[in-house]
Write a protein that holds these residues in place. Sequence first.
Motif, PDB file in Angstrom:
ATOM      1  N   ILE A  65     -12.281  13.122   2.837  1.00  9.65           N
ATOM      2  CA  ILE A  65     -11.724  13.481   1.417  1.00  9.65           C
ATOM      3  C   ILE A  65     -10.392  13.431   1.258  1.00  9.65           C
ATOM      4  CG2 ILE A  65     -11.900  15.103  -0.458  1.00  9.65           C
ATOM      5  CD1 ILE A  65     -14.710  16.113   0.708  1.00  9.65           C
ATOM      6  N   SER A  66      -9.718  14.067   2.206  1.00  6.80           N
ATOM      7  CA  SER A  66      -8.105  13.992   2.376  1.00  6.80           C
ATOM      8  C   SER A  66      -7.650  12.547   2.426  1.00  6.80           C
ATOM      9  CB  SER A  66      -7.694  14.751   3.528  1.00  6.80           C
ATOM     10  OG  SER A  66      -7.920  15.849   3.440  1.00  6.80           O
ATOM     11  N   LEU A  67      -8.382  11.526   2.986  1.00  5.54           N
ATOM     12  CA  LEU A  67      -7.981   9.919   3.096  1.00  5.54           C
ATOM     13  C   LEU A  67      -8.235   9.521   1.932  1.00  5.54           C
ATOM     14  CD1 LEU A  67      -7.125   7.708   4.872  1.00  5.54           C
ATOM     15  CD2 LEU A  67      -9.478   7.352   5.433  1.00  5.54           C
ATOM     16  N   ALA A  68      -9.324   9.644   1.231  1.00  2.00           N
ATOM     17  CA  ALA A  68      -9.738   9.008  -0.102  1.00  2.00           C
ATOM     18  C   ALA A  68      -8.739   9.602  -1.082  1.00  2.00           C
ATOM     19  CB  ALA A  68     -11.111   9.598  -0.574  1.00  2.00           C
ATOM     20  N   THR A  69      -8.572  10.949  -0.964  1.00  2.00           N
ATOM     21  CA  THR A  69      -7.447  11.404  -1.930  1.00  2.00           C
ATOM     22  C   THR A  69      -6.079  10.529  -2.004  1.00  2.00           C
ATOM     23  OG1 THR A  69      -8.507  13.439  -2.055  1.00  2.00           O
ATOM     24  CG2 THR A  69      -6.302  13.303  -2.752  1.00  2.00           C
ATOM     25  N   SER A  70      -5.610  10.517  -0.619  1.00  2.00           N
ATOM     26  CA  SER A  70      -4.329   9.866  -0.346  1.00  2.00           C
ATOM     27  C   SER A  70      -4.134   8.520  -0.699  1.00  2.00           C
ATOM     28  CB  SER A  70      -3.919  10.086   1.333  1.00  2.00           C
ATOM     29  OG  SER A  70      -2.811   9.520   1.386  1.00  2.00           O
ATOM     30  N   LEU A  71      -5.515   7.981  -0.550  1.00  2.00           N
ATOM     31  CA  LEU A  71      -5.541   6.501  -0.804  1.00  2.00           C
ATOM     32  C   LEU A  71      -5.523   6.309  -2.452  1.00  2.00           C
ATOM     33  CD1 LEU A  71      -6.053   3.514   0.202  1.00  2.00           C
ATOM     34  CD2 LEU A  71      -8.380   3.728   0.058  1.00  2.00           C
ATOM     35  N   LEU A  72      -6.186   7.220  -3.046  1.00  2.00           N
ATOM     36  CA  LEU A  72      -6.146   7.071  -4.490  1.00  2.00           C
ATOM     37  C   LEU A  72      -4.676   7.208  -5.105  1.00  2.00           C
ATOM     38  CD1 LEU A  72      -7.405   7.115  -7.106  1.00  2.00           C
ATOM     39  CD2 LEU A  72      -7.763   9.483  -7.010  1.00  2.00           C
ATOM     40  N   ILE A  73      -3.865   8.335  -4.412  1.00  2.00           N
ATOM     41  CA  ILE A  73      -2.500   8.504  -4.969  1.00  2.00           C
ATOM     42  C   ILE A  73      -1.621   7.534  -4.375  1.00  2.00           C
ATOM     43  CG2 ILE A  73      -0.471  10.072  -4.246  1.00  2.00           C
ATOM     44  CD1 ILE A  73      -2.392  12.330  -3.748  1.00  2.00           C
ATOM     45  N   GLU A  74      -1.745   6.946  -3.275  1.00  2.00           N
ATOM     46  CA  GLU A  74      -0.865   5.832  -2.757  1.00  2.00           C
ATOM     47  C   GLU A  74      -1.131   4.423  -3.705  1.00  2.00           C
ATOM     48  OE1 GLU A  74       1.514   5.654  -0.447  1.00  2.00           O
ATOM     49  OE2 GLU A  74       1.313   7.853  -0.562  1.00  2.00           O
ATOM     50  N   THR A  75      -2.335   4.127  -3.928  1.00  2.00           N
ATOM     51  CA  THR A  75      -2.745   3.132  -4.672  1.00  2.00           C
ATOM     52  C   THR A  75      -2.359   3.154  -6.277  1.00  2.00           C
ATOM     53  OG1 THR A  75      -4.799   2.850  -3.431  1.00  2.00           O
ATOM     54  CG2 THR A  75      -4.746   1.598  -5.720  1.00  2.00           C
ATOM     55  N   THR A  76      -2.416   4.562  -6.865  1.00  2.00           N
ATOM     56  CA  THR A  76      -1.830   4.663  -8.152  1.00  2.00           C
ATOM     57  C   THR A  76      -0.401   4.879  -8.283  1.00  2.00           C
ATOM     58  OG1 THR A  76      -3.691   6.156  -8.420  1.00  2.00           O
ATOM     59  CG2 THR A  76      -1.631   6.275  -9.946  1.00  2.00           C
ATOM     60  N   GLN A  77       0.267   5.040  -7.217  1.00  2.00           N
ATOM     61  CA  GLN A  77       1.652   4.870  -6.964  1.00  2.00           C
ATOM     62  C   GLN A  77       2.289   3.338  -6.961  1.00  2.00           C
ATOM     63  OE1 GLN A  77       2.957   7.079  -3.540  1.00  2.00           O
ATOM     64  NE2 GLN A  77       3.510   8.959  -4.882  1.00  2.00           N
ATOM     65  N   LEU A  78       1.380   2.619  -6.262  1.00  2.00           N
ATOM     66  CA  LEU A  78       1.582   1.166  -6.300  1.00  2.00           C
ATOM     67  C   LEU A  78       1.414   0.500  -7.509  1.00  2.00           C
ATOM     68  CD1 LEU A  78       2.269  -1.284  -4.488  1.00  2.00           C
ATOM     69  CD2 LEU A  78      -0.118  -1.576  -4.106  1.00  2.00           C
ATOM     70  N   ILE A  79       0.361   0.785  -8.258  1.00  2.00           N
ATOM     71  CA  ILE A  79       0.002   0.144  -9.409  1.00  2.00           C
ATOM     72  C   ILE A  79       1.024   0.658 -10.660  1.00  2.00           C
ATOM     73  CG2 ILE A  79      -1.599   0.142 -11.335  1.00  2.00           C
ATOM     74  CD1 ILE A  79      -3.879   0.146  -9.025  1.00  2.00           C
ATOM     75  N   THR A  80       1.345   1.871 -10.519  1.00  2.00           N
ATOM     76  CA  THR A  80       2.355   2.573 -11.668  1.00  2.00           C
ATOM     77  C   THR A  80       3.979   2.144 -11.463  1.00  2.00           C
ATOM     78  OG1 THR A  80       2.247   4.758 -10.937  1.00  2.00           O
ATOM     79  CG2 THR A  80       0.467   4.122 -12.538  1.00  2.00           C
ATOM     80  N   GLU A  81       4.121   2.098  -9.916  1.00  2.00           N
ATOM     81  CA  GLU A  81       5.394   1.734  -9.525  1.00  2.00           C
ATOM     82  C   GLU A  81       6.120   3.035  -9.637  1.00  2.00           C
ATOM     83  OE1 GLU A  81       7.103  -1.336 -11.958  1.00  2.00           O
ATOM     84  OE2 GLU A  81       5.846  -2.764 -10.817  1.00  2.00           O
ATOM     85  N   ARG A  82       5.431   4.195  -9.234  1.00  2.00           N
ATOM     86  CA  ARG A  82       6.054   5.331  -9.165  1.00  2.00           C
ATOM     87  C   ARG A  82       6.149   5.918  -7.615  1.00  2.00           C
ATOM     88  NH1 ARG A  82       5.483   8.533 -14.150  1.00  2.00           N
ATOM     89  NH2 ARG A  82       4.481   7.000 -15.718  1.00  2.00           N
ATOM     90  N   GLY A  83       5.958   5.103  -6.805  1.00  2.00           N
ATOM     91  CA  GLY A  83       6.022   5.542  -5.347  1.00  2.00           C
ATOM     92  C   GLY A  83       5.705   4.097  -4.610  1.00  2.00           C
ATOM     93  N   TYR A  84       6.379   4.113  -3.167  1.00  2.00           N
ATOM     94  CA  TYR A  84       6.024   3.203  -2.344  1.00  2.00           C
ATOM     95  C   TYR A  84       4.535   3.356  -1.750  1.00  2.00           C
ATOM     96  CZ  TYR A  84      11.022   2.720  -2.703  1.00  2.00           C
ATOM     97  OH  TYR A  84      12.161   2.535  -2.976  1.00  2.00           O
ATOM     98  N   TYR A  85       3.814   2.507  -1.400  1.00  2.00           N
ATOM     99  CA  TYR A  85       2.474   2.423  -0.824  1.00  2.00           C
ATOM    100  C   TYR A  85       2.858   2.302   0.708  1.00  2.00           C
ATOM    101  CZ  TYR A  85      -2.196   1.302   0.531  1.00  2.00           C
ATOM    102  OH  TYR A  85      -3.473   1.521   0.853  1.00  2.00           O
ATOM    103  N   GLU A  86       2.597   3.539   1.310  1.00  2.00           N
ATOM    104  CA  GLU A  86       3.103   3.503   2.652  1.00  2.00           C
ATOM    105  C   GLU A  86       1.743   4.140   3.523  1.00  2.00           C
ATOM    106  OE1 GLU A  86       7.526   4.816   2.957  1.00  2.00           O
ATOM    107  OE2 GLU A  86       6.451   6.251   1.636  1.00  2.00           O
ATOM    108  N   VAL A  87       1.455   3.360   4.736  1.00  2.00           N
ATOM    109  CA  VAL A  87       0.353   3.889   5.461  1.00  2.00           C
ATOM    110  C   VAL A  87       0.758   5.036   6.161  1.00  2.00           C
ATOM    111  CG1 VAL A  87      -0.672   2.919   7.610  1.00  2.00           C
ATOM    112  CG2 VAL A  87      -0.237   1.554   5.913  1.00  2.00           C
ATOM    113  N   GLN A  88       2.029   5.200   6.481  1.00  2.00           N
ATOM    114  CA  GLN A  88       2.456   6.503   7.096  1.00  2.00           C
ATOM    115  C   GLN A  88       2.114   7.654   6.196  1.00  2.00           C
ATOM    116  OE1 GLN A  88       6.642   7.111   6.831  1.00  2.00           O
ATOM    117  NE2 GLN A  88       6.484   7.634   9.040  1.00  2.00           N
TER     118      GLN A  88
END
Length: 167
Positions: free
Chosen positions: A112-135
């Motif tokens: 669930i934590s991984l899925a939530t983080s993936l959702l945040i990172e993907t949303t950041q990438l799409i909205t250009e509000r954050g870098y998509y980082e594997v870290q």
Amino acid sequence: CGVGIVLLISLFCYLLKHRMRLSNLLAGIVIALYGSVMLQLTLICRESGSRIGIELDLFHGLIGPDNDFRWLMLAYVVLNCMLFIPYGFALSLFSGINERKAGMQCVLVLLISLATSLLIETTQLITERGYYEVQDLFVNTMGGVIGWCVFRLIYMLGEIMLRKREE
């Protein structure tokens, strides 16, 4: 808004005569409130278009070009981990998770934590509000697992104290 959604779900369950545990309702409210904090920190407070990019290196930014260690980047890593510790703890409050064996609890919180983080990172990438980082994916997920470990430790200490009180 999140608390309102949780309360609407509770009302819906009540109308369908589906019993909902009070502990799950309270856990849902805690998750909704903390989720709003996470959204504020990771998306809402950032201007659209302010951060563009994908970083697939797990140790990105920790070592500089002259092999010097970057303490500021380590601080970002620690903060990302700390962001998910309360989230992992709150997830552990749900009966669907905490009534399972410890190993399965850990796996569920991890996923669930991984899925939530993936959702945040993907949303950041799409909205250009954050870098998509594997870290960030890795560190956020570990933060959720650390939150579960804290929950588990408190739970086990509580059981020990109850047993001693009964004796």
